[in-house]
Design an enzyme around this catalytic site. Structure first.
Site, PDB file in Angstrom:
ATOM      1  N   PRO A  53     -37.376  16.027  31.304  1.00  0.00           N
ATOM      2  CA  PRO A  53     -36.619  14.780  31.285  1.00  0.00           C
ATOM      3  C   PRO A  53     -36.616  14.147  32.667  1.00  0.00           C
ATOM      4  CG  PRO A  53     -35.353  16.583  30.312  1.00  0.00           C
ATOM      5  CD  PRO A  53     -36.524  17.185  30.994  1.00  0.00           C
ATOM      6  N   GLY A  65     -33.440   9.054  37.038  1.00  0.00           N
ATOM      7  CA  GLY A  65     -33.566   8.146  38.172  1.00  0.00           C
ATOM      8  C   GLY A  65     -34.557   8.637  39.217  1.00  0.00           C
ATOM      9  N   GLU A  73     -27.191   3.699  42.996  1.00  0.00           N
ATOM     10  CA  GLU A  73     -28.102   2.593  42.805  1.00  0.00           C
ATOM     11  C   GLU A  73     -29.272   2.959  41.886  1.00  0.00           C
ATOM     12  OE1 GLU A  73     -29.997  -0.372  46.156  1.00  0.00           O
ATOM     13  OE2 GLU A  73     -29.372   1.659  46.628  1.00  0.00           O
ATOM     14  N   PHE A  74     -29.746   4.211  42.024  1.00  0.00           N
ATOM     15  CA  PHE A  74     -30.943   4.594  41.287  1.00  0.00           C
ATOM     16  C   PHE A  74     -30.714   5.698  40.263  1.00  0.00           C
ATOM     17  CE2 PHE A  74     -32.250   3.086  45.497  1.00  0.00           C
ATOM     18  CZ  PHE A  74     -32.982   1.970  45.115  1.00  0.00           C
ATOM     19  N   GLU A 108     -29.471  20.965  34.326  1.00  0.00           N
ATOM     20  CA  GLU A 108     -30.652  20.531  35.074  1.00  0.00           C
ATOM     21  C   GLU A 108     -31.900  20.368  34.209  1.00  0.00           C
ATOM     22  OE1 GLU A 108     -31.134  22.613  38.759  1.00  0.00           O
ATOM     23  OE2 GLU A 108     -29.071  22.179  39.351  1.00  0.00           O
ATOM     24  N   TYR A 162     -21.409  18.053  54.330  1.00  0.00           N
ATOM     25  CA  TYR A 162     -22.723  17.460  54.149  1.00  0.00           C
ATOM     26  C   TYR A 162     -23.464  17.509  55.484  1.00  0.00           C
ATOM     27  CZ  TYR A 162     -25.721  14.408  51.382  1.00  0.00           C
ATOM     28  OH  TYR A 162     -26.748  13.908  50.626  1.00  0.00           O
TER      29      TYR A 162
END
Lengths: 675, 650
Positions: B203, B206, B298-299, B360, B570
């Protein structure tokens, strides 16, 4: 990578060692006072959290860890938390150092004077200092000096001051604290005091470990402690203790520090200040209590010549690289880090292994003087030697030692005989030299008639003093010597027979010498390699064969271990009578004295009188189950396991080193009855 | 931006939206400095209802991040510029970026490492097609393609090694075919046929994965079909309807935009309420939002969010994806899995959603998702706080978390990241603003005595009704003051959020000049945050040195989410690779070491990027052997033929 960095046994000859500088040289030419008052600007740790000694205390008392333990102790004992916290604060007051630069300057001044009187030179490897300077900036540092003398930690602080390195805080035994003034002076020069034993005291342990860890985490100062725990009276390295090592590694295990640098430091003396004190102590005269008056009386030592002293700063060992692949740090993930955790089994094994390796690094970097070789030879020849044959054999031994990787400081461009006479002069109080004949003997003994027991005692002091020098080189010969003895006692030349015997000896002597647990195969291979390289042995696929020219080397090597083998053979018999443990040492001494008098001339068993050897032997027999501890009422008695002892004797007895074993055993039997 | 709604309520909502976008025309003239750095939605209205075309490469880069027309570059004068018209930053000059870039990495604008300009079609292996499968698909009326460009586009995510290889023109194993289903039943048909003909389905949503999740497994010998879910939104665009409307929670049923295995990553604007991803825009037109705003918004796709356990920037108010999801429908080789009702909580054994969330793409294709929605907030305000050092900042965030008063978003950037953000400050147009900047700097460094090499900045985003926001703001600033924090204005806050959206575009710029880098993340208990950040950064520096990296690397860290029990941290990490033979390998080794360090310091394997194939080796250690066995047995039952054979996770 880590273990290779730590110790490479295969190529001892390739070990590169730094050269030395004499630091006293400059002291002899310029003002000590000005030196003591000079500007001191040490290089600092890059992550240093600036903090005063007084602030340390509040950080420790406020720490989550200590608060947790205080609550725990309070709920267990029923005392209020305030009460327990107060107790913790008192413990900390008793323990904490109060480093003051002025006190350090005072010490620097007096020590400069003292060192100049005591030593001809104090030599330091300056490359090691440079490495340390680098290491100090990168990560918190732990200094691990060897411990042979009270001088050790004074000298360490003196040197660090001298090279503009941060002054260490030193873990010291409580004994010093009781000395008037001096205890406080030491405290102000960076010593902190810990009780000798506090096994079950949770609160004490918490305060102590948090105190050390806080200093380490903040990068306050290098922590200095002695892996061996106490001064070695025999000059053999002692089996290392892991408690403090665990404390200084834990901040890394728990991720509180990126890394910790361990710096092994080897301090060696040409002549030890406490030489005869140690020998007496080993013979059962208790160590004089540390006291200021005692210290003042001891200033007599200032008038004597102690030759040179050497301090070798080893390569910093990164705890991070040591643990690589050995410790899973994630095991600490599941509990808040303030909750104390006992080290897991594999951590424990790692600590133990690391401690041994660090001590081996210390051993390897100890400087050996020619006298060490001479002492070894003189001990093997109790009837003395001619100067010429002494020179010849010393020279032979020198080459053997060098081939085995000894760090020997042999003067360049000096004739062998010259070197020997110099050494003999420095240690004249242990020798008698007459008509070209050298013998170990009592020189300053009182002329009045002495009882035979006293005579034995005086002679034993000399022998044990001398043995302490020979012991310095034992680590060089140890593995080949174990192999030499194994070859003589093994049933055949087959490799596995020899190995089994080697392994048995290694196991028996594991409290006596520094033999890393689990390194049996490695040690065996190292011994084979060294002897093969020397042309003494031929190691075939399944057999080990002695070369034609190898006899003298093998004989020498096995006689190096003689005193220990004999000592261990004496010990089980002294215990036949189920001696009460508490009275153990005294009884043994009295018994052995008589025994030595009887046997003198035939045996050279003085070393069996050493309480250190007896203690180690007992530990070995307990480990090998030849002796058992039996609890009868309140008293612990030792019970000899006859069968196990007999099989031990079978194995030990086969060694033809003790050629006269039969008569020896029969005389033993007599004494058993006598007792 | 607004649709022409006739009702006055709708107009009011639009004003609110417009307010969030801060695109009030009067502001634009008045205060350039406060505006120009703000990243923002593309200005052009998407003309078609389909947000993503089938041939994505027509508007997006085939070998880099985002839209083809938007990229950073250094002009001939050496000034950095962001091209295009899509973003607020577009067309602006960033005067300090060059100095920062050269100074930090030791890079030089003379030393370029340009990418291969176009895809060399001959480098793409011919497709290994399963003919009967292809014929059956065509018979069922499905759109397929085996055009090399389509296939290459779907063969990768955005891991460094993937993009680096593309830039060098190296193409590895790519899917043999792409298929575009347009509804749930299409997906059922495809999965059924795939089982029948034994083809491997991957699959694709984005394509923003950073865990090697989209890489075709090398050992796969069957035909690999990329199932692109981008066209599924088309049909059900009109089906958006509000299911339930209560005072607190609104639930929206959305037919899944996409489904797939991509991991959330990077690059959205902070003001992304009006993305052209359709449900979001449509929702906003109705005055609602989901509140889920991952940086890659956005994607990335809804199905991808579900399949990777995504986390959004505003999770403090709205929750992470697992808190937002009410219902999921997934097509698996065994059949369709879904719950029978929309109850907000069920005690029916382990929650079956949790087999799907984070699967996933190994179990099936998510085709429908029902999400909670919330009314659009009335008011939004950015803010920032300067702390004297990182320790104080972390202590403050911890206290905010303890008092449970975290704003919609609160992030703490370390000193290096703050400086990085500063380098992205656009050219100041007036003397006055530059004077003001100077004054602010003077106040903080000289008057307050903050060391510019240690200070760090927390960025804040408040949302809600106006009165409450102001009250909330005061509460947070009061806490910050206790930890030595000084309020430092909205501008700094906004720039901080912009950084996360431009970072992926910036990586492409770096790669033009021998600088490579990436990001990774973790979650960790509060008491270990500081130690973890320090140790990981130091480990990175040490590993780079040991592996022969010639220039000092740049590791940055940011506490990006707060929870009761810990925080999400992060990391960005980049270095100049000039002089290295195999920079990607070095990078991977260093990242591997960094992950080991994270795990050793009590951090998790991933907070929201997922496992993919990149972090598979640590799964057993992370969830225990039994845990892994449980997951494997589910896979074994659901997909015994390993049709969904991307080999992620397990």
């Amino acid at each position: 990578m880590a273990s290779r960095a730590l110790y490479s046994p295969r190529h001892p000859m390739l070990k590169k060692r730094d050269s030395f500088e004499d630091i006293l040289e400059e002291r002899r030419h310029s003002s000590d006072l000005r030196y003591a008052l000079r500007c001191y600007t040490p290089t600092l740790y890059k992550g240093l959290v600036p903090c005063k000694a007084s602030m340390l205390k509040s950080i420790v008392l406020q720490s989550d860890h200590l608060q947790y333990v205080i609550k725990q102790v309070s709920s267990e004992s029923g005392d209020s938390t305030e009460c327990v916290a107060e107790e913790a604060s008192l413990i900390l007051d008793e323990m904490a150092h109060r480093l003051q630069l002025s006190t350090v300057r005072f010490f620097v001044f007096t020590l400069s004077k003292a060192f100049k009187r005591l030593f001809r030179s104090v030599c330091v490897n300056e490359e090691g200092i440079q490495r340390l300077q680098q290491a100090v900036q990168e990560h918190p540092v732990v200094l691990l000096p060897s411990h042979r003398s009270y001088m050790d930690f004074l000298m360490m602080s003196y040197l660090l001051y001298m090279y503009d390195l941060p002054l260490p805080v030193i873990a010291a035994g409580m004994d010093f604290m009781s000395m008037k003034f001096v205890g406080e002076m030491l405290r102000m020069s960076g010593a902190f005091f810990i009780r000798r034993s506090f096994g079950g005291d949770k609160l004490y342990w918490a305060v102590f470990s948090e105190y050390v860890k806080t200093m380490l985490r903040n990068g306050y100062a290098p922590i200095e402690f002695f892996l061996e725990g106490t001064r070695s009276r025999t000059c053999k390295s002692l089996t290392p203790k892991t408690g403090l090592l665990n404390i200084v590694m834990e901040p890394f295990f728990k991720g509180e520090l990126f890394d910790v640098n361990l710096v092994p430091v080897s301090i060696s003396y040409e002549r030890i200040l406490e030489e005869s004190l140690y020998a007496r102590e080993l013979l059962g005269i208790p160590k004089p209590k540390e006291s200021t008056s005692g210290l003042l009386k001891a200033r007599r030592v200032l008038s004597e010549d102690y030759g040179s002293m050497y301090v070798y700063f080893g390569h910093p060992v990164s705890v991070r690289s040591l643990t690589e692949g050995k410790i899973t740090r994630s095991q600490y993930n599941l509990l808040p880090r303030c909750i104390p955790q006992k080290p897991s089994a594999d951590t424990h094994e790692f600590l133990n292994d690391t401690a041994f390796r660090l001590v081996r690094i210390q051993e390897g970097n100890m400087v050996l003087k020619p006298w060490v070789l001479i002492a070894t030879l003189l001990l093997q020849n109790p009837d003395g030697m001619d100067l010429s044959s002494l020179a010849e054999q010393t020279d032979w031994l020198r080459h053997l030692a060098l081939a085995f990787g000894a760090f020997l400081d042999w003067p360049d461009h000096a004739a062998c005989s010259e070197v020997i006479s110099c050494s003999l002069a420095l240690h004249r109080h242990l020798l008698s030299v007459s008509a070209g004949h050298v013998q170990l003997s009592v020189t300053d003994a009182p002329q009045v008639e002495t009882t035979p027991e006293e005579a034995v005692f005086h002679q034993a002091v000399v022998v044990l003093s001398c043995a302490s020098y020979r012991n310095q080189i034992l680590h060089v010969f140890l593995r080949p010597a174990l192999l030499a003895v194994a070859m003589q006692s093994a049933n055949s030349n087959r490799k596995d027979d020899v190995y089994n015997c080697f392994n048995f000896l290694r196991n028996m002597f594991s409290s006596e010498f520094i033999l890393c647990p689990g390194d049996s195969v490695q040690d065996f291979e190292e011994a084979c390699y060294l002897l093969m390289k020397r042309g003494v042995l031929q190691v075939l696929e399944h057999e080990i064969v002695m070369s034609a020219s190898g006899h003298s080397t093998l004989a020498f090597l096995s006689s190096v271990l003689d005193p220990f083998l004999q000592g261990y053979q004496v010990t089980p018999h002294t215990q036949c009578a189920n001696l009460i443990l508490r009275r153990f040492e005294i009884s043994v001494f009295r018994f052995l004295c008589v025994f030595v008098i009887m046997a003198s001339g035939r045996l050279k068993c003085y070393e069996a009188l050493s309480s250190d050897l007896q203690k180690n032997a007992l530990a070995a027999f307990l480990r090998l189950k030849a002796v058992m501890k039996v609890k009868v009422g309140d008293q612990v008695t030792l019970k000899v396991n006859k069968i196990a002892v007999n099989s031990l004797e079978d194995t030990l007895g086969k060694s033809d080193v003790i050629s006269h074993q039969n008569s020896w055993w029969s005389s033993m039997a007599m004494f058993e009855i006598a007792i | 931006m607004a649709s022409n709604s006739s009702s006055s309520t709708a107009q009011q909502r639009l004003r609110i939206i417009a307010g969030h976008l801060q695109k009030r025309p009067e502001d634009e003239n008045a205060s350039v400095a406060a505006q120009e750095c703000k990243a923002e939605a593309p200005r052009s209205e998407p003309s078609s209802a389909t947000p993503v075309p089938r041939r994505r490469q027509e508007i997006m880069k085939w070998n880099g991040w985002g839209y083809s027309d938007s990229r950073f570059l250094f002009t001939k004068k050496g000034q950095a510029e962001f091209t295009g018209k899509r973003y607020r930053l577009s067309g602006l000059i960033l005067p300090s970026l060059k100095d920062w870039f050269e100074g930090t990495f030791g890079a030089n604008l003379q030393h370029r490492s340009p990418a291969t300009p176009s895809l060399n079609l001959s480098a793409v292996a011919p497709p290994n097609l399963n003919q009967p499968f292809v014929e059956d698909l065509k018979a069922a009326g499905l759109v397929v393609s085996h055009d090399p460009e389509d296939r290459v586009f779907r063969a990768h995510g955005h891991c460094l090694h993937e993009v680096f290889a593309l830039r060098e023109g190296r193409i590895g194993r790519v899917p043999d075919m792409v298929v575009w289903p347009s509804c749930h039943s299409d997906v059922e048909k495809i999965v059924e046929l795939a089982c029948k003909h034994n083809v491997c389905l991957i699959p694709y949503g984005g394509g923003t994965s950073v865990s090697s999740a989209l890489e075709c497994p090398r050992e796969e010998t069957r035909s690999i079909v990329s199932l692109d879910t981008s066209q599924m939104s088309n049909i059900h665009l009109k089906d958006v309807f509000i299911m339930r409307c209560t005072a607190v929670t609104l639930t929206l049923h959305i037919v899944s935009l996409t489904a797939g295995s991509e991991t959330l990553h990077k690059a959205s604007t902070p003001l992304c309420l009006s993305r052209n991803t359709f449900p979001v825009r449509l929702l906003n037109e109705h005055g609602y939002c989901t509140g889920h705003e991952p940086d890659s918004m956005e994607f990335s796709s809804l199905g991808g969010w579900v399949a990777t356990r995504a986390s959004g920037m505003k999770k403090n108010i709205y929750g992470n994806i697992e808190d937002l999801v009410v219902h999921i429908k997934m097509v698996t080789p065994r059949g369709v899995i879904e719950k029978s009702c929309l109850g907000p909580r069920m005690s029916t054994g382990p929650d079956i959603h949790h087999f799907i969330l984070g699967s996933e793409g190994t179990l099936g294709v998510v085709t429908e998702v029902t999400l909670k929605i919330r009314p659009l907030p009335e008011y939004q305000k950015y803010g920032s706080v300067v702390f004297p050092n990182f320790q104080q900042g972390v202590a403050c965030l911890r206290e905010v978390a303890r008092q449970r008063c975290a704003p919609a978003s609160i992030r703490l950037m370390d000193n290096e990241q703050f400086q990085f953000g500063h380098a992205l400050k656009p050219q100041v147009s007036s003397m006055f603003t530059s004077f003001l900047d100077g004054l602010k700097k003077f106040y903080i460094t000289k008057f307050k005595g903050f060391d510019p090499q240690h200070l760090c900045v927390a960025t804040l985003l408040f949302e809600g009704d106006r009165g409450k926001v102001l009250q909330h703001e005061k509460q947070v600033y009061d806490i910050a003051a206790k930890f030595g924090g000084l309020a430092a204005g909205e501008d700094n806050g906004q720039r901080g959020y912009m950084l996360t959206f431009v970072i992926a575009y910036l990586r492409d710029l770096g790669m033009d000049y021998y600088v490579i880098g990436e990001s990774f993340e973790t979650s960790v208990p509060w008491d270990r945050v500081l130690d973890l950040c320090r140790n990981v950064k130091e480990r990175i520096v040490r590993e780079c040195k040991e592996r022969g990296v010639q220039f000092p690397p740049l590791p940055l860290s940011r506490v990006t989410q707060t929870y009761d029990a810990g925080a999400c941290v992060y990391f960005y990490f980049a270095f100049n690779y000039r002089g290295l033979n195999d920079p990607v390998h070095v990078y991977e080794q260093v990242e591997h070491a960094a992950r080991e360090e994270i795990l050793a310091n009590g951090g998790s394997l991933s907070h929201h990027h997922g496992v993919g194939k990149l972090r598979k080796e640590w799964m057993k250690e992370s969830v225990s052997g039994v845990g892994l066995g449980m997951l494997k047995s589910v896979k074994e039952y659901v997909d015994p033929q390993n049709i969904f054979g991307n080999r992620n996770l397990l």
